[in-house]
Design an enzyme around this catalytic site. Structure first.
Site, mmCIF file in Angstrom:
data_model
loop_
_atom_site.group_PDB
_atom_site.id
_atom_site.type_symbol
_atom_site.label_atom_id
_atom_site.label_comp_id
_atom_site.label_asym_id
_atom_site.label_seq_id
_atom_site.Cartn_x
_atom_site.Cartn_y
_atom_site.Cartn_z
ATOM 1 N N GLY A 11 -4.782 5.867 -1.446
ATOM 2 C CA GLY A 11 -3.821 5.688 -0.359
ATOM 3 C C GLY A 11 -4.199 4.611 0.639
ATOM 4 O O GLY A 11 -3.713 4.607 1.775
ATOM 5 N N SER A 12 -5.032 3.658 0.221
ATOM 6 C CA SER A 12 -5.401 2.614 1.186
ATOM 7 C C SER A 12 -4.201 1.711 1.487
ATOM 8 O O SER A 12 -4.069 1.207 2.604
ATOM 9 C CB SER A 12 -6.605 1.801 0.699
ATOM 10 O OG SER A 12 -6.278 1.037 -0.429
ATOM 11 N N ASN A 13 -3.333 1.512 0.515
ATOM 12 C CA ASN A 13 -2.122 0.718 0.785
ATOM 13 C C ASN A 13 -1.181 1.460 1.729
ATOM 14 O O ASN A 13 -0.619 0.866 2.645
ATOM 15 C CB ASN A 13 -1.408 0.366 -0.524
ATOM 16 C CG ASN A 13 -2.015 -0.851 -1.182
ATOM 17 O OD1 ASN A 13 -1.874 -1.965 -0.689
ATOM 18 N ND2 ASN A 13 -2.732 -0.649 -2.282
ATOM 19 N N LYS A 90 2.892 8.215 -11.994
ATOM 20 C CA LYS A 90 3.903 8.881 -12.823
ATOM 21 C C LYS A 90 5.187 8.068 -12.804
ATOM 22 O O LYS A 90 5.423 7.297 -11.880
ATOM 23 C CB LYS A 90 4.189 10.282 -12.254
ATOM 24 C CG LYS A 90 2.982 11.178 -12.218
ATOM 25 C CD LYS A 90 2.669 11.704 -13.588
ATOM 26 C CE LYS A 90 1.393 12.523 -13.564
ATOM 27 N NZ LYS A 90 0.946 12.899 -14.896
ATOM 28 N N ASN A 106 7.311 -1.330 -5.822
ATOM 29 C CA ASN A 106 5.969 -0.991 -6.315
ATOM 30 C C ASN A 106 5.037 -2.166 -6.044
ATOM 31 O O ASN A 106 5.456 -3.320 -6.087
ATOM 32 C CB ASN A 106 6.020 -0.740 -7.825
ATOM 33 C CG ASN A 106 4.665 -0.365 -8.398
ATOM 34 O OD1 ASN A 106 3.940 0.471 -7.853
ATOM 35 N ND2 ASN A 106 4.303 -0.979 -9.523
ATOM 36 N N HIS A 108 1.555 -3.977 -7.447
ATOM 37 C CA HIS A 108 0.712 -4.022 -8.647
ATOM 38 C C HIS A 108 -0.351 -5.105 -8.468
ATOM 39 O O HIS A 108 -0.041 -6.202 -7.991
ATOM 40 C CB HIS A 108 1.582 -4.317 -9.873
ATOM 41 C CG HIS A 108 0.805 -4.277 -11.157
ATOM 42 N ND1 HIS A 108 0.536 -3.088 -11.807
ATOM 43 C CD2 HIS A 108 0.227 -5.251 -11.887
ATOM 44 C CE1 HIS A 108 -0.196 -3.348 -12.890
ATOM 45 N NE2 HIS A 108 -0.388 -4.652 -12.961
HETATM 46 C C1 GRF Z 1 -3.443 -0.538 -5.886
HETATM 47 O O1 GRF Z 1 -4.280 -1.448 -6.553
HETATM 48 C C2 GRF Z 1 -2.012 -0.766 -6.289
HETATM 49 O O2 GRF Z 1 -1.704 -2.091 -6.547
HETATM 50 C C3 GRF Z 1 -1.921 0.015 -7.566
HETATM 51 O O3 GRF Z 1 -2.701 1.166 -7.322
HETATM 52 C C4 GRF Z 1 -3.704 0.875 -6.362
HETATM 53 C C5 GRF Z 1 -3.575 1.879 -5.255
HETATM 54 O O4 GRF Z 1 -4.627 1.795 -4.339
HETATM 55 N N1 GRF Z 1 -0.552 0.285 -7.927
HETATM 56 P P1 GRF Z 1 -4.598 2.720 -3.051
HETATM 57 O O5 GRF Z 1 -4.392 4.153 -3.505
HETATM 58 O O6 GRF Z 1 -3.476 2.248 -2.180
HETATM 59 O O7 GRF Z 1 -5.922 2.539 -2.381
#
Ligand code: GRF
Length: 199
Positions: A11-13, A90, A106, A108
Site C-alpha cells: 500500500g505504499s502507492n 485479483k 491501474n 504498473h
Molecule cells: C506497485 O509496484 C504497482 O505498480 C504494482 O504493485 C505494486 C504495489 O506496491 N501494481 P504498493 O503495495 O503500493 O507498495
C-alpha cells in the site's frame, strides 16, 4: 472526487495518494480501501489513516458474483467516483467493471505493453527488464478492462536502468517514481486535463 483503492500488499502507492489528498496537492478524498488479504500492510495503513477498510475475498464470499456485488456495495456505500488499483492481485468482477467503466486506473511498474500481463508482477517484472538488457524501464498508468494490464494507456514515465542494478535496486527506483507519478497523473485526471472517457 472520492477515490476507492483496491490493493493487496504494502500500500505504499495508496499512502502517497492519501498524503497528497491530505496536504492539498490532490483535490480528492481517499474514500475506501478494499483488500483481498486481511494480513496485508495496506489494511493497517488504511486504518491508521481513518479510511474505511473492507477485506473481501473468496473466504468472505465464496461465490464470485457475491464477491463482485459486495465490492460494488462497498464502493457505493463510500460514494466512490473512481477506483485506483494499487497493487491489486485479483481480477475485477463484471459488476464493478460495468459500474465504473472508464473510471478505473491501474499502476504498473514497467513501460507497458512490455512486461505486463498474467503472472508479470512484483519482482518478476524487474527480473525480466534486467534479463532483456533494456537501458530504460518505467511506470504505466492505464485504464482497466477485464484483462491484466490491458486497457488504454493514460500516462507513462521512464526510469533508467543503471549499470550494476539488481532486482532490488531497480524495484526500489521504480517504486519511488511510482509514488510521485501516480499523484501527478491523478492531479491531471482530477483537474480534467487528462480525460478518462469520452475522448
Ligand atoms: C506497485 O509496484 C504497482 O505498480 C504494482 O504493485 C505494486 C504495489 O506496491 N501494481 P504498493 O503495495 O503500493 O507498495
Amino acid at each position: 472526487m472520492n477515490i476507492g483503492f483496491l490493493a493487496s500488499h504494502q500500500g505504499s502507492n495508496m499512502q502517497s495518494v492519501v498524503e497528497a489528498c491530505r496536504d492539498g496537492g490532490l483535490a480528492a478524498d481517499p474514500a475506501v480501501l478494499i483488500c483481498n488479504n486481511r494480513q496485508a500492510k495496506v489494511v493497517a495503513r488504511a486504518k491508521q489513516q481513518g479510511i474505511p477498510a473492507y477485506v473481501l475475498n473468496a473466504k468472505t464470499h465464496a461465490d464470485p458474483d457475491e464477491l463482485d456485488r459486495a465490492m460494488l456495495d462497498a464502493l457505493r456505500e463510500q460514494a466512490c467516483d473512481m477506483i485506483v488499483l494499487a497493487g491489486f492481485m485479483k481480477k475485477i468482477g463484471p459488476r464493478v467493471l460495468k459500474a465504473f467503466a472508464g473510471r478505473i486506473v491501474n499502476i504498473h511498474p514497467s513501460l507497458l505493453p512490455k512486461y505486463g500481463g498474467r503472472g508479470m508482477y512484483g519482482r518478476r517484472v524487474h527480473e525480466a527488464v534486467l534479463s532483456s538488457g533494456d537501458a530504460v524501464t518505467g511506470v504505466t498508468i492505464h485504464l482497466v478492462n477485464g484483462e491484466y494490464d490491458e486497457g488504454r494507456i493514460l500516462a507513462q514515465c521512464e526510469v533508467p536502468v543503471l549499470p550494476g542494478d539488481t532486482v532490488d535496486t531497480l524495484a526500489a527506483r521504480v517504486l519511488e517514481r511510482e509514488h510521485s507519478f501516480l499523484v501527478e497523473t491523478l492531479v491531471e485526471i482530477v483537474t480534467g486535463r487528462l480525460r478518462l472517457r469520452g475522448d
